[in-house]
Enzyme design. Sequence first.
Site, PDB file in Angstrom:
ATOM      1  N   TYR A 138       0.472  -1.066  -0.175  1.00 49.59           N
ATOM      2  CA  TYR A 138      -0.028   0.417  -0.131  1.00 49.59           C
ATOM      3  C   TYR A 138       0.747   1.215  -0.116  1.00 49.59           C
ATOM      4  CZ  TYR A 138      -3.042   3.554   1.834  1.00 49.59           C
ATOM      5  OH  TYR A 138      -3.340   4.657   1.940  1.00 49.59           O
ATOM      6  N   ARG A 211       1.897   5.677  17.334  1.00 44.96           N
ATOM      7  CA  ARG A 211       2.538   6.207  16.375  1.00 44.96           C
ATOM      8  C   ARG A 211       2.007   7.874  16.338  1.00 44.96           C
ATOM      9  NH1 ARG A 211       3.324   2.369  14.883  1.00 44.96           N
ATOM     10  NH2 ARG A 211       2.647   0.870  13.678  1.00 44.96           N
TER      11      ARG A 211
END
Length: 313
Positions: A138, A211
């Site tokens: 991706y 993150r």
Amino acid sequence: MELSSARVVVTGGAGFLGRRVVARLEARGCKAITVPRSRDYDLRDRAAVQRLYRDARPDLVIHLAAVVGGIGANGAHPGRFFHDNVVMGIETLEQARLAGVEKFVGVGTICSYPKFTAVPFREDDLWNGYPEETNAPYGIAKKMLLVQSQAYRAEYGFNAIHLLMVNLYGPGDNFDPEGSHVIPALIRKMTEAVASGAREVSLWGDGTPTREFLYVDDAADAILLASERYDGSDPVNVGSGAEIRIDELARHVGLAVGFTGSIVWDATKPNGQPRRALDTSRAAAAFGFRAHTPFDAGLRETVAWYRVNQDRR
């Protein structure tokens, strides 16, 4: 670009981020907005993209359409994630050039960065290694849109820009356990644990990765600012600039949904990329974007939306 008078195509405009972008275009006075649906225009098909541009006659294309998902979905469908994203990028940008579109805004992903990138991620580090394996197909597919944008600017003088978007969250996110990202997945799992009286939840990995998250409304603001103000070949990070560990994130979500049980980490499952956090200074300098939604405030809004809508998810 003056958005109020522009004819705009927003691919993926019916999606999580796309709906916010369309709403902000409307708020700016933009009257000619086309949101292509896959049943009418398959963006993997050249003839369908050509027909879309003939029908809409856009001045601006904002390309948000993508096949996306979390670690599990990326691991299950690497071929589809690579093929569909590459082909959609190639066709939407090439046909935009041929149709005489004035500007093309490509929205990429933080997944394009190398697995081991110095934190904070700077745009100049984008080519210093291979992406994290679980989402490399991706990430590389979306990175090809950057290459195409830069090549078209160099050869044709085509105004195509590329934004590297960090993980998004907010009301209206995808809460499907098969395809959701980490925040909606945690909200759903912990909410269901509260409802069932479960005293523990099991989460993937060991909790140590980090993150960065950006509230979806802030992301939409960034896209409109870049559409209006940015004209350059360099990719631009779009994020909040705030890094959080996954185990800390889980505690925040637990507090937000009222889960007081134990968290069990399943280290047999992949962690994904070790760290993710962006240097967002280029976005501030190039088109004046700075995130403004505090994380906990955005999380509360997301949880509140899910509680109202969970029976329909």
